[in-house]
Scaffold this motif. Structure first.
Motif, short mmCIF file in Angstrom:
data_model
loop_
_atom_site.label_atom_id
_atom_site.label_comp_id
_atom_site.label_asym_id
_atom_site.label_seq_id
_atom_site.Cartn_x
_atom_site.Cartn_y
_atom_site.Cartn_z
N GLN A 200 6.70 3.98 -0.89
CA GLN A 200 5.79 3.08 -1.55
C GLN A 200 5.01 3.61 -2.78
OE1 GLN A 200 4.46 -0.03 0.34
NE2 GLN A 200 6.52 0.42 1.48
N GLU A 202 6.64 5.65 -4.73
CA GLU A 202 7.52 5.70 -5.80
C GLU A 202 7.99 4.40 -6.31
OE1 GLU A 202 10.71 7.84 -4.22
OE2 GLU A 202 10.14 9.57 -4.54
N ALA A 203 7.93 3.36 -5.31
CA ALA A 203 8.12 1.81 -5.73
C ALA A 203 7.09 1.52 -6.96
CB ALA A 203 8.19 0.95 -4.79
N GLY A 204 5.54 1.61 -6.47
CA GLY A 204 4.63 1.34 -7.31
C GLY A 204 4.70 2.20 -8.68
N ARG A 205 5.09 3.17 -8.80
CA ARG A 205 5.53 3.85 -9.90
C ARG A 205 6.57 3.43 -10.93
NH1 ARG A 205 4.48 9.27 -7.29
NH2 ARG A 205 2.36 9.61 -7.33
N LEU A 209 3.17 0.80 -12.32
CA LEU A 209 1.67 0.19 -12.06
C LEU A 209 0.94 1.59 -12.58
CD1 LEU A 209 1.61 -0.72 -8.35
CD2 LEU A 209 1.34 -2.12 -10.45
N PRO A 211 -2.16 4.11 -12.30
CA PRO A 211 -2.65 5.00 -11.12
C PRO A 211 -3.80 4.28 -10.27
CG PRO A 211 -2.53 6.63 -12.94
CD PRO A 211 -2.13 5.33 -13.57
N ARG A 216 -5.48 1.04 -5.48
CA ARG A 216 -6.00 -0.27 -5.19
C ARG A 216 -5.14 -1.11 -4.59
NH1 ARG A 216 -8.59 -3.39 -9.98
NH2 ARG A 216 -6.24 -3.41 -10.17
N ASP A 217 -3.92 -1.51 -5.25
CA ASP A 217 -3.08 -2.54 -4.63
C ASP A 217 -1.86 -2.03 -3.53
OD1 ASP A 217 -4.23 -4.30 -6.27
OD2 ASP A 217 -2.95 -3.69 -7.97
N ILE A 218 -1.83 -0.93 -3.51
CA ILE A 218 -0.58 -0.35 -2.60
C ILE A 218 -1.01 0.55 -1.67
CG2 ILE A 218 1.75 0.59 -2.62
CD1 ILE A 218 1.41 -1.94 -4.41
N PRO A 221 -4.79 -0.29 0.73
CA PRO A 221 -4.81 -1.41 1.71
C PRO A 221 -3.73 -1.08 2.96
CG PRO A 221 -4.23 -2.23 -0.46
CD PRO A 221 -4.43 -0.55 -0.48
N GLN A 222 -2.90 -0.17 2.57
CA GLN A 222 -1.92 0.39 3.80
C GLN A 222 -2.58 1.35 4.48
OE1 GLN A 222 2.41 0.47 3.12
NE2 GLN A 222 2.03 -0.06 1.08
N LEU B 55 10.39 9.99 -11.75
CA LEU B 55 9.90 10.06 -10.46
C LEU B 55 10.15 11.51 -10.13
CD1 LEU B 55 11.19 7.07 -8.60
CD2 LEU B 55 8.89 7.35 -9.42
N PHE B 88 15.82 1.10 -4.99
CA PHE B 88 16.11 2.34 -3.90
C PHE B 88 16.91 2.16 -3.02
CE2 PHE B 88 11.74 2.28 -5.98
CZ PHE B 88 11.68 3.53 -6.42
N PHE B 94 6.66 -3.45 -0.98
CA PHE B 94 5.24 -3.01 -0.28
C PHE B 94 5.06 -3.96 1.04
CE2 PHE B 94 4.77 -3.08 -5.23
CZ PHE B 94 5.02 -1.80 -5.01
N HIS B 96 2.62 -4.39 3.01
CA HIS B 96 1.65 -5.28 3.26
C HIS B 96 1.30 -6.66 2.33
CE1 HIS B 96 0.77 -2.90 -0.08
NE2 HIS B 96 -0.57 -3.52 -0.34
N ASN B 110 0.33 -5.23 -14.85
CA ASN B 110 0.89 -4.60 -15.98
C ASN B 110 1.11 -5.47 -17.28
OD1 ASN B 110 1.44 -2.56 -14.24
ND2 ASN B 110 3.54 -2.99 -14.10
#
Lengths: 304, 247
Positions: A200, A202-205, A209, A211, A216-218, A221-222, B55, B88, B94, B96, B110
């Motif tokens: 999660q 890594e996908a956000g990065r 996105l 930091p 806040r978004d990823i 909430p989880q 990454l 990936f 995501f 949620h 963004n």
């Protein structure tokens, strides 16, 4: 499919003879204690005397008013309410610092958590009270606030914080309690943040996105969904721990109960009643949290 | 096609602790080019493409994306990542958020795109990956193949210049693979620059301009797909291919 019969019922769980024996033993134990108290201990039970300290009839105003124990319960509820908010805020920030990249922030939050978790609450409260509350509060001018001014002495303030004259006292108790509980919440938040799978992050990065947005978004909430049960437990612990604040003379339920017990000598009635009050308060919170969890669980089920 | 390569990697080295994961990697990818990277597991294929969008942080060598040097711990890495889409192996949607929210988050956060505009953009990409009817669902309600197509659409929503695929079909049931590969082939036809880590040889033959074979953290062989699959020059590549064909 349509021709298949409806399902036969599964066997029901019933109480067995052994279960009843167990109940019997527990009842016997309780009976024994009651018998000892009645037969051996010479004690003059007087419940109405203690009930009078919950609420009393004010002859002058011609109405019922809250007496010491109810006032104490209200102060405890105020402590619990503001303490929960404050502890949650501190815990959220510290928990985030525990996991962030900056070494300085990690050192600060780690030190905070370790310091508080490795000192007995009682000792922490004394240190906090004598060195921080009684030095810092005067220094920032909190002691010189005019408690009679209409800004302070109004209904909203009284409902939120109680008697203005006792405000600094209430505040030191509140901050002390919040700082103490927040150390545990910090660890819960840290565990929650770290429980969010690496993918999660890594996908956000990978979509670029920032930091802040990532958290806040990823992540938050989880994490929040995972930490709701332990967080609820910690908030209930906070209510119970608020009793220790009585030692720095914050006029909450336990402090006032000590006074009532001493002045009436009705020690048993007082503490049984106060125990009941704490139980009702904590059980109510547990009930509310359980409902919140079920709601969160329903929306989470949709997602998994 | 422009003269400067979109991705230019020179002398790249990467260690995990004492373990040397990548050693002296040199690779250039031109705009519109499709490169397939293959090799045995642990050969550093994933690590290589994960260095491109940082990454993974590399210790030595230089990586340039669209002329800009990518360095570990650099400020403004987000800007570069926005130009580099990544898909990936385990989808990483995501969990949620609904499918649509997964797609709109990037453009809104963004690029400062208005939510309505972002939704329109997202729906157009969902249609492209043939999954528009699932927009309101949550990732866990979808099959693996559907999730991976959504993940591709999410990456495309940032309108990147380059797409990285890290074994996109390895976690999928066999009947799901074809749909994902079709989407990727469509993307290739549209002229997207792609670096794909995969063992799908059929895909490599149909799409790749070049196949890069890696072993033990090094690039062992680079060749056009027909040449590579038909007659590998190195013994290590030949051995790898024979193992791949054995089952």
């Amino acid at each position: 499919m349509d021709s298949r019969p409806p399902p036969p019922p599964l066997p029901k769980r019933r109480l067995t003879a052994l279960d009843w024996l167990l109940f019997g033993l527990v009842a016997l134990g309780i009976g024994l204690v009651v018998w000892r108290v009645n037969a051996v201990l010479v004690y003059d039970w007087n419940w109405p005397r203690v009930f009078g300290f919950v609420a009393r009839f004010d002859e002058e105003r011609g109405q019922w008013v809250a007496n010491l124990l109810l006032q104490g319960l209200l102060t405890t509820i105020r402590l619990a309410f503001w303490g929960t908010i404050l502890a949650a805020l501190i815990g959220l920030v510290m928990g985030w610092w525990r996991t962030c990249d900056s070494l300085a922030l990690r050192i600060i939050s780690r030190t905070y958590v370790e310091l508080i978790r490795n000192i007995p609450p009682l000792v922490f409260i004394f240190i906090f009270y004598f060195f921080i509350a009684s030095q810092i509060f005067p220094a920032i001018g909190l002691e010189t606030i005019n408690t009679k001014s209409p800004w302070v002495d109004n209904t909203a303030f009284r409902i939120a914080f109680g008697d203005p004259a006792l405000f600094t006292n209430f505040l030191s108790g509140l901050i002390c309690l919040a700082l103490f509980e927040a150390a545990y919440i910090t660890e819960i938040v840290r565990a929650g943040i770290q429980s969010v799978p690496k993918g999660q992050w890594e996908a956000g990065r990978a979509i670029g996105l920032s930091p802040t947005s990532l958290l806040r978004d990823i992540i938050f909430p989880q994490a929040l969904r995972k930490i709701l049960p332990p967080l609820a437990g910690q908030f209930i612990t906070l209510i119970k721990d608020s009793a220790i604040i009585s030692l720095i003379s914050v006029q909450e339920l336990t402090f006032l109960a000590t006074e009532v017990a001493a002045s009436t000598t009705k020690v048993f009635e007082t503490w049984i009643l106060v125990g009941g009050m704490y139980f009702a308060l904590c059980y109510l919170f547990a009930f509310i949290f359980a409902r919140l969890e079920r709601r969160a669980g329903r929306s989470a089920r949709q997602e998994t | 096609m422009s003269e400067t390569p979109l991705v230019e990697i020179t002398g790249l080295c990467k260690w995990f602790g004492e373990f040397s994961a990548l050693w002296d990697i040199n690779l250039s990818v031109m705009r519109g080019e499709k490169v397939v990277i293959c090799g045995p597991s642990g050969s550093g294929k994933s690590t290589l493409i994960r260095c491109i969008n940082q990454l993974e942080e590399h210790q030595k060598g230089s990586i340039r994306v669209d002329g800009q040097e990518v360095r570990p711990g650099m400020k403004g890495i987000e800007k570069i990542r926005r130009e580099v889409g990544m898909v990936f192996q385990s989808f990483n949607l995501f969990a949620h958020m609904s499918v649509l929210d997964n797609l709109t988050l990037g453009p809104v956060r963004n690029r400062g795109m208005a939510p309505a505009e972002a939704r329109e953009l997202a729906m157009s990409y969902l249609e492209k990956v043939r999954i528009a009817e699932q927009a309101a669902k949550y990732p866990a309600q979808l099959s693996g193949g559907q999730q991976q197509r959504v993940a591709i659409a999410r990456a495309l929503c940032m309108q990147p210049k380059l797409m990285l695929f890290d074994e996109p079909t390895s976690a999928l049931d066999p009947e799901m693979i074809a749909g994902v590969l079709e989407v990727m082939e469509g993307l290739a036809r549209d002229g997207m620059t792609m670096i794909v880590v995969t063992h799908e040889m059929g895909f490599a033959r149909r799409v790749a301009d070049r196949v890069v074979f890696m072993d033990k953290g090094e690039i062992v062989e680079t060749a056009p797909p027909e040449a590579f699959f038909g007659a590998p020059r190195t013994a290590r590549a030949a051995e790898f291919l024979s193992q791949l064909l054995a089952h």
